[in-house]
Scaffold this active site. Structure first.
Site, PDB file in Angstrom:
ATOM      1  CE1 TYR A   1      14.964  53.039 -18.782  1.00 49.81           C
ATOM      2  CE2 TYR A   1      15.281  51.480 -20.560  1.00 49.81           C
ATOM      3  CZ  TYR A   1      15.054  52.764 -20.135  1.00 49.81           C
ATOM      4  OH  TYR A   1      14.911  53.767 -21.057  1.00 49.81           O
TER       5      TYR A   1
ATOM      6  CB  CYS B   1       9.198  49.546 -18.111  1.00 51.28           C
ATOM      7  SG  CYS B   1      10.846  50.009 -18.686  1.00 51.28           S
TER       8      CYS B   1
ATOM      9  CB  THR C   1      10.748  58.705 -24.058  1.00 56.68           C
ATOM     10  OG1 THR C   1      11.838  57.998 -24.619  1.00 56.68           O
ATOM     11  CG2 THR C   1       9.665  57.717 -23.700  1.00 56.68           C
TER      12      THR C   1
ATOM     13  CB  CYS D   1       8.529  56.165 -16.074  1.00 61.34           C
ATOM     14  SG  CYS D   1       7.906  55.023 -17.267  1.00 61.34           S
TER      15      CYS D   1
ATOM     16  CB  CYS E   1       8.649  52.855 -24.102  1.00 67.42           C
ATOM     17  SG  CYS E   1       8.802  54.449 -23.300  1.00 67.42           S
TER      18      CYS E   1
ATOM     19  CD  GLU F   1      12.471  53.119 -24.702  1.00 59.98           C
ATOM     20  OE1 GLU F   1      11.646  52.204 -24.723  1.00 59.98           O
ATOM     21  OE2 GLU F   1      12.189  54.316 -24.663  1.00 59.98           O
TER      22      GLU F   1
ATOM     23  CD  GLU G   1      11.320  57.164 -28.025  1.00 57.40           C
ATOM     24  OE1 GLU G   1      10.522  56.679 -28.849  1.00 57.40           O
ATOM     25  OE2 GLU G   1      11.548  56.654 -26.923  1.00 57.40           O
TER      26      GLU G   1
ATOM     27  CG  HIS H   1      14.561  57.207 -16.756  1.00 56.88           C
ATOM     28  ND1 HIS H   1      13.216  56.963 -16.644  1.00 56.88           N
ATOM     29  CD2 HIS H   1      14.824  57.186 -18.090  1.00 56.88           C
ATOM     30  CE1 HIS H   1      12.687  56.808 -17.847  1.00 56.88           C
ATOM     31  NE2 HIS H   1      13.643  56.939 -18.736  1.00 56.88           N
TER      32      HIS H   1
HETATM   33 FE1  SF4 Z   1       9.700  53.880 -21.270  1.00 55.64          FE
HETATM   34 FE2  SF4 Z   1      10.566  52.183 -19.401  1.00 55.64          FE
HETATM   35 FE3  SF4 Z   1      11.722  54.590 -19.734  1.00 55.64          FE
HETATM   36 FE4  SF4 Z   1       9.249  54.346 -18.696  1.00 55.64          FE
HETATM   37  S1  SF4 Z   1      11.177  53.626 -17.775  1.00 55.64           S
HETATM   38  S2  SF4 Z   1       9.944  55.824 -20.215  1.00 55.64           S
HETATM   39  S3  SF4 Z   1       8.459  52.641 -19.900  1.00 55.64           S
HETATM   40  S4  SF4 Z   1      11.708  52.869 -21.195  1.00 55.64           S
HETATM   41 FE    FE Z   2      12.821  56.251 -23.854  1.00 52.63          FE
END
Ligand code: SF4
Ligand code: FE
Length: 412
Positions: free
Chosen positions: A219, A222, A112, A25, A21, A366, A180, A215
């Site tokens: 996913y 990423c 995060t 974002c 991660c 996560e 985190e 958000h």
């Molecule tokens: Fe992390 Fe993916 Fe969330 Fe961005 S979208 S903070 S890379 S888990």
């Molecule tokens: Fe996270």
């Protein structure tokens, strides 16, 4: 819409480069959500939140600052709302209003990128009612503001990194997951120009909804980047082990690729079906965003299962880098952890550690709980799934005429 599509592509590329991660974002999605909601609050209540927000955003962009989107409150007793908690600090709230700003208290958990950020964008964690006015607060706080404390999370394998066992950490250049932290606010003063919501409870649901959608839509970008790395790691390992051409191995790698691309197509679809909010800023398709994230809670785990299946049991029993480099036993580690003759044993050990790092511990947690736990997506999927419309479609095709339903029957 084009920006949203590019964002997904960027997320995948960054996932490929970091294997973890990469954290920016969350602030990004917070910025998009707050911008569009500030516009709508101002339009309804003649406030000046958008102007304040734009000034702060310009500063963030000019200085290239990283923002942690701070939404998740500790929540204390989950059967009670924010205003009914025995300890009122279980949700971030305003404890004092001054002419020049507000003072806030509380904490945000699982933040995060918290320790790697410059600024904290505080947002409410849930839709609030009138009783919880003091909890309806959106504001920006520098991480070094007086009264802010961060407590860094313990992560899988972090002691290996501390002890400089570079190979054993799996990814020598990057951490396990998103850095985190708990962020505690002990009576933190926030100047007025950094406050973007103060008491507008009726807009809290909309803000949470938009942030969550943005958000969740990420996913399939990423995590697909991570899946690309994991698939490549397994592909190379099977070459080292001489199993790369076996039909069952190729089939499992095909499945890993298929699952990754399925998630990616879901994220691209969220963006391509995006629509403008009244502010002009685009919002992803919220139904598809929830479907995307729900699939990540399953497919990333299935990809990890296939990776461990193909890698073999040596993942659990690999000797340490110390043993590999030890002058008395290093030759034994190299000899008995080798594969095909032309590839050094060290490659097999490095790839094994990479697969271990990317299939265990925090990384998969996560994928399950980041951007909301699976049940949060299921609630939204049913709410937005328009079941009544689907029933009408079925009735029409089955030749069932519309009829009045008696009240008692409808209740049943
Ligand atoms: Fe992390 Fe993916 Fe969330 Fe961005 S979208 S903070 S890379 S888990
Ligand atoms: Fe996270």
């Amino acid at each position: 819409m084009d920006d949203l599509v590019k964002k997904v592509k960027l997320l995948r590329a960054l996932g490929q480069k970091t294997g973890t991660c990469f954290q920016r974002c969350v602030g990004w999605d917070g910025i998009n959500a707050v911008y569009s909601v500030a516009y709508e609050m101002d339009r309804k209540n003649k406030t000046d939140y958008l102007e304040r927000f734009q000034k702060w955003l310009t500063y963030i962009q000019e200085e290239n600052l990283m923002v942690v989107g701070a939404m998740t409150d500790p929540k204390g007793d989950r059967s009670r709302g924010p205003a009914e908690q025995a300890d009122p600090d279980q949700y971030v709230h305003i404890v004092e209003r001054r002419p020049d700003g507000v003072v806030i208290r509380g904490a945000k958990l699982h933040m995060t990128g918290g320790v790697n950020s410059h600024e904290i964008l505080v947002m409410p964690t849930t839709a609030l009612d009138e009783k919880a006015k003091d909890y309806a607060v959106v504001c920006a706080i520098p991480v070094n503001a007086p009264g802010v404390t961060m407590i860094f999370g313990r992560q899988t394998g972090d002691d290996r990194r501390d002890r400089k066992e570079r190979i054993d950490s799996g990814k020598p250049s990057f951490g396990a997951v998103g850095g985190e932290a708990v962020i505690a606010f002990e009576d933190v003063f926030v100047p007025k120009e950094r406050v973007f919501m103060d008491g507008e409870t009726e807009f809290t649901g909309l803000l949470v909804y938009r942030f969550a959608a943005h958000h969740r839509a990420n996913y399939g970008g990423c995590k697909t980047g991570l899946i690309d790395v994991l698939t490549g790691a397994v592909g190379y390992l099977t070459q080292i082990q001489g199993t790369g051409k076996a039909s069952h191995v190729r089939d499992k790698i095909t499945e890993m690729i298929h699952l990754g691309e399925t998630l990616y197509s879901s994220s691209i679809a969220c963006a391509a079906e995006g629509t403008p909010t009244p502010s002009g800023a685009f919002l992803v398709d919220t139904m598809l965003a929830n479907v995307c994230k729900q699939n990540v809670t399953r497919y990333h785990f299935e990809v990890a299962r296939l990776a461990v299946d193909l890698a073999g049991g040596f993942l659990a029993t690999l000797p340490s880098e110390y043993d590999l480099k030890n002058e008395n036993i290093g030759h034994l580690v190299k000899k008995y952890f080798s594969g095909v003759a032309e590839i050094p044993a060290e490659d097999r050990i490095k790839i094994g550690r990479l697969i271990e790092a990317m299939t265990g511990g925090t990384a998969l947690v996560e994928s399950m709980h980041g951007a909301g736990s699976p049940q949060a997506q299921r609630v939204m999927i049913l709410r937005e799934g328009n079941l009544d419309k689907k029933i009408q479609l079925a009735k029409a095709l089955a030749g069932i005429p519309p009829r009045r339903v008696k009240k008692a029957e409808a209740r049943a």
